[in-house]
Write a protein that holds these residues in place. Structure first.
Motif, mmCIF file in Angstrom:
data_model
loop_
_atom_site.group_PDB
_atom_site.id
_atom_site.type_symbol
_atom_site.label_atom_id
_atom_site.label_comp_id
_atom_site.label_asym_id
_atom_site.label_seq_id
_atom_site.Cartn_x
_atom_site.Cartn_y
_atom_site.Cartn_z
ATOM 1 N N MET A 1 0.430 -1.306 0.246
ATOM 2 C CA MET A 1 -0.339 -0.134 0.048
ATOM 3 C C MET A 1 0.975 1.185 0.655
ATOM 4 O O MET A 1 1.701 1.024 0.570
ATOM 5 N N LEU A 2 0.559 2.203 -0.951
ATOM 6 C CA LEU A 2 0.887 3.553 -0.946
ATOM 7 C C LEU A 2 0.356 4.135 -0.403
ATOM 8 O O LEU A 2 -0.581 4.786 -1.568
ATOM 9 N N GLU A 3 1.020 5.557 0.450
ATOM 10 C CA GLU A 3 -0.579 6.471 0.444
ATOM 11 C C GLU A 3 0.420 8.038 0.488
ATOM 12 O O GLU A 3 1.986 7.682 1.143
ATOM 13 N N LYS A 4 0.111 8.851 0.027
ATOM 14 C CA LYS A 4 0.818 10.242 -0.941
ATOM 15 C C LYS A 4 -0.569 11.211 -0.524
ATOM 16 O O LYS A 4 -1.604 11.278 -1.141
ATOM 17 N N THR A 5 0.576 12.306 0.064
ATOM 18 C CA THR A 5 -0.451 13.842 0.556
ATOM 19 C C THR A 5 -0.489 14.235 -1.553
ATOM 20 O O THR A 5 0.640 14.766 -1.753
ATOM 21 N N LEU A 6 -0.656 14.505 -1.934
ATOM 22 C CA LEU A 6 -0.719 14.830 -3.615
ATOM 23 C C LEU A 6 -1.991 16.283 -4.105
ATOM 24 O O LEU A 6 -2.666 17.160 -3.019
ATOM 25 N N LEU A 7 -0.836 17.248 -5.438
ATOM 26 C CA LEU A 7 -1.347 18.703 -5.030
ATOM 27 C C LEU A 7 -2.000 18.578 -6.906
ATOM 28 O O LEU A 7 -0.850 19.258 -7.645
ATOM 29 N N LEU A 8 -3.355 18.397 -7.240
ATOM 30 C CA LEU A 8 -3.106 18.417 -7.901
ATOM 31 C C LEU A 8 -4.683 19.702 -8.883
ATOM 32 O O LEU A 8 -5.235 19.586 -8.945
ATOM 33 N N ASP A 9 -3.471 20.328 -8.676
ATOM 34 C CA ASP A 9 -4.013 22.115 -8.733
ATOM 35 C C ASP A 9 -4.669 22.785 -10.236
ATOM 36 O O ASP A 9 -4.844 23.921 -10.239
ATOM 37 N N ASN A 10 -3.780 22.314 -10.582
ATOM 38 C CA ASN A 10 -4.573 22.177 -12.679
ATOM 39 C C ASN A 10 -4.876 21.439 -13.614
ATOM 40 O O ASN A 10 -4.394 20.463 -13.379
ATOM 41 N N ILE A 11 -5.452 21.391 -14.515
ATOM 42 C CA ILE A 11 -6.082 20.804 -16.023
ATOM 43 C C ILE A 11 -4.769 19.762 -16.502
ATOM 44 O O ILE A 11 -5.136 18.455 -15.739
ATOM 45 N N ASP A 12 -3.643 20.301 -16.748
ATOM 46 C CA ASP A 12 -2.307 19.457 -16.861
ATOM 47 C C ASP A 12 -2.201 18.327 -16.349
ATOM 48 O O ASP A 12 -1.641 17.281 -15.951
ATOM 49 N N LYS A 13 -1.940 18.995 -15.069
ATOM 50 C CA LYS A 13 -1.792 17.517 -13.454
ATOM 51 C C LYS A 13 -2.449 16.865 -13.060
ATOM 52 O O LYS A 13 -2.704 15.316 -13.583
ATOM 53 N N VAL A 14 -3.906 17.259 -13.772
ATOM 54 C CA VAL A 14 -4.992 16.415 -13.851
ATOM 55 C C VAL A 14 -4.628 14.984 -14.858
ATOM 56 O O VAL A 14 -4.975 13.818 -13.859
ATOM 57 N N ARG A 15 -4.642 15.539 -15.706
ATOM 58 C CA ARG A 15 -5.062 14.593 -17.565
ATOM 59 C C ARG A 15 -3.955 13.629 -16.569
ATOM 60 O O ARG A 15 -3.723 12.496 -17.177
ATOM 61 N N GLU A 16 -2.324 14.127 -17.167
ATOM 62 C CA GLU A 16 -0.750 13.310 -16.517
ATOM 63 C C GLU A 16 -1.261 12.338 -15.616
ATOM 64 O O GLU A 16 -1.181 11.046 -15.790
ATOM 65 N N PHE A 17 -1.677 12.582 -14.075
ATOM 66 C CA PHE A 17 -1.958 11.934 -12.749
ATOM 67 C C PHE A 17 -2.905 10.799 -13.560
ATOM 68 O O PHE A 17 -2.350 9.881 -12.997
ATOM 69 N N VAL A 18 -4.578 11.062 -13.675
ATOM 70 C CA VAL A 18 -4.963 10.155 -14.845
ATOM 71 C C VAL A 18 -4.557 9.131 -15.745
ATOM 72 O O VAL A 18 -4.850 8.143 -15.337
ATOM 73 N N ASP A 19 -3.953 9.814 -16.541
ATOM 74 C CA ASP A 19 -3.237 8.929 -16.940
ATOM 75 C C ASP A 19 -2.265 7.114 -16.441
ATOM 76 O O ASP A 19 -2.083 6.769 -17.077
ATOM 77 N N ILE A 20 -1.632 8.058 -15.862
ATOM 78 C CA ILE A 20 -0.613 7.451 -14.849
ATOM 79 C C ILE A 20 -0.750 6.482 -14.167
ATOM 80 O O ILE A 20 -1.463 5.308 -14.326
ATOM 81 N N ALA A 21 -2.073 7.269 -13.285
ATOM 82 C CA ALA A 21 -3.001 5.677 -12.537
ATOM 83 C C ALA A 21 -3.875 4.752 -13.526
ATOM 84 O O ALA A 21 -3.778 3.851 -13.010
ATOM 85 N N THR A 22 -4.524 5.160 -14.234
ATOM 86 C CA THR A 22 -5.319 4.047 -15.643
ATOM 87 C C THR A 22 -3.958 2.795 -15.760
ATOM 88 O O THR A 22 -4.427 1.594 -16.369
ATOM 89 N N SER A 23 -3.015 3.905 -16.095
ATOM 90 C CA SER A 23 -1.507 2.616 -16.366
ATOM 91 C C SER A 23 -1.504 1.228 -15.762
ATOM 92 O O SER A 23 -1.036 0.523 -16.204
ATOM 93 N N LYS A 24 -2.093 1.678 -14.617
ATOM 94 C CA LYS A 24 -1.659 0.747 -13.133
ATOM 95 C C LYS A 24 -2.893 -0.535 -13.174
ATOM 96 O O LYS A 24 -4.133 -0.495 -13.411
ATOM 97 N N GLU A 25 -3.085 -1.744 -13.231
ATOM 98 C CA GLU A 25 -3.357 -2.836 -12.704
ATOM 99 C C GLU A 25 -4.437 -2.689 -11.500
ATOM 100 O O GLU A 25 -5.462 -3.044 -11.399
ATOM 101 N N TYR A 26 -3.945 -2.104 -10.709
ATOM 102 C CA TYR A 26 -4.158 -2.211 -9.232
ATOM 103 C C TYR A 26 -5.279 -0.568 -8.899
ATOM 104 O O TYR A 26 -4.887 0.036 -9.405
ATOM 105 N N LYS A 27 -6.372 -1.227 -7.722
ATOM 106 C CA LYS A 27 -6.703 0.462 -7.484
ATOM 107 C C LYS A 27 -6.592 1.471 -7.170
ATOM 108 O O LYS A 27 -5.226 1.262 -6.307
ATOM 109 N N ILE A 28 -6.392 2.352 -7.296
ATOM 110 C CA ILE A 28 -5.756 4.467 -6.944
ATOM 111 C C ILE A 28 -7.423 4.842 -6.299
ATOM 112 O O ILE A 28 -7.702 5.257 -7.456
ATOM 113 N N THR A 29 -7.132 5.373 -5.181
ATOM 114 C CA THR A 29 -8.124 6.406 -5.202
ATOM 115 C C THR A 29 -8.100 7.461 -4.644
ATOM 116 O O THR A 29 -6.448 7.788 -4.297
ATOM 117 N N LEU A 30 -8.193 7.532 -4.222
ATOM 118 C CA LEU A 30 -8.091 9.473 -4.094
ATOM 119 C C LEU A 30 -8.895 10.444 -3.124
ATOM 120 O O LEU A 30 -10.276 9.875 -2.910
#
Length: 77
Positions: A1-30
């Motif tokens: 289990m990995l837990e981190k505090t993230l700052l996704l304060d603009n559209i580009d950061k959200v898009r890039e983070f979601v792309d990373i998350a969707t490339s993973k096979e495991y569950k990721i929540t915010l």
């Protein structure tokens, strides 16, 4: 289990983070306040208050790859 505090304060950061998350096979929540959403859903992520840091939780055993990919989003107090 990995837990981190993230700052996704603009559209580009959200898009890039979601792309990373969707490339993973495991569950990721915010989590923001009392709301918990699937990090693989861009609409769900945008439903959070992104003016504040959010808590990420990834259900994975090996965290090195994900840690490296999200290090630019990590919020340091």
């Amino acid at each position: 289990m990995l837990e981190k505090t993230l700052l996704l304060d603009n559209i580009d950061k959200v898009r890039e983070f979601v792309d990373i998350a969707t490339s993973k096979e495991y569950k990721i929540t915010l989590k923001s306040d009392k709301f918990i959403v699937d990090a693989k859903s861009i609409m769900a992520v945008f439903s959070l208050d992104l003016t504040k840091p959010v808590q990420m939780q990834a259900d994975c055993k090996i965290t090195i790859d994900l840690n490296r990919q999200i290090e630019k989003f990590v919020y340091e107090k």
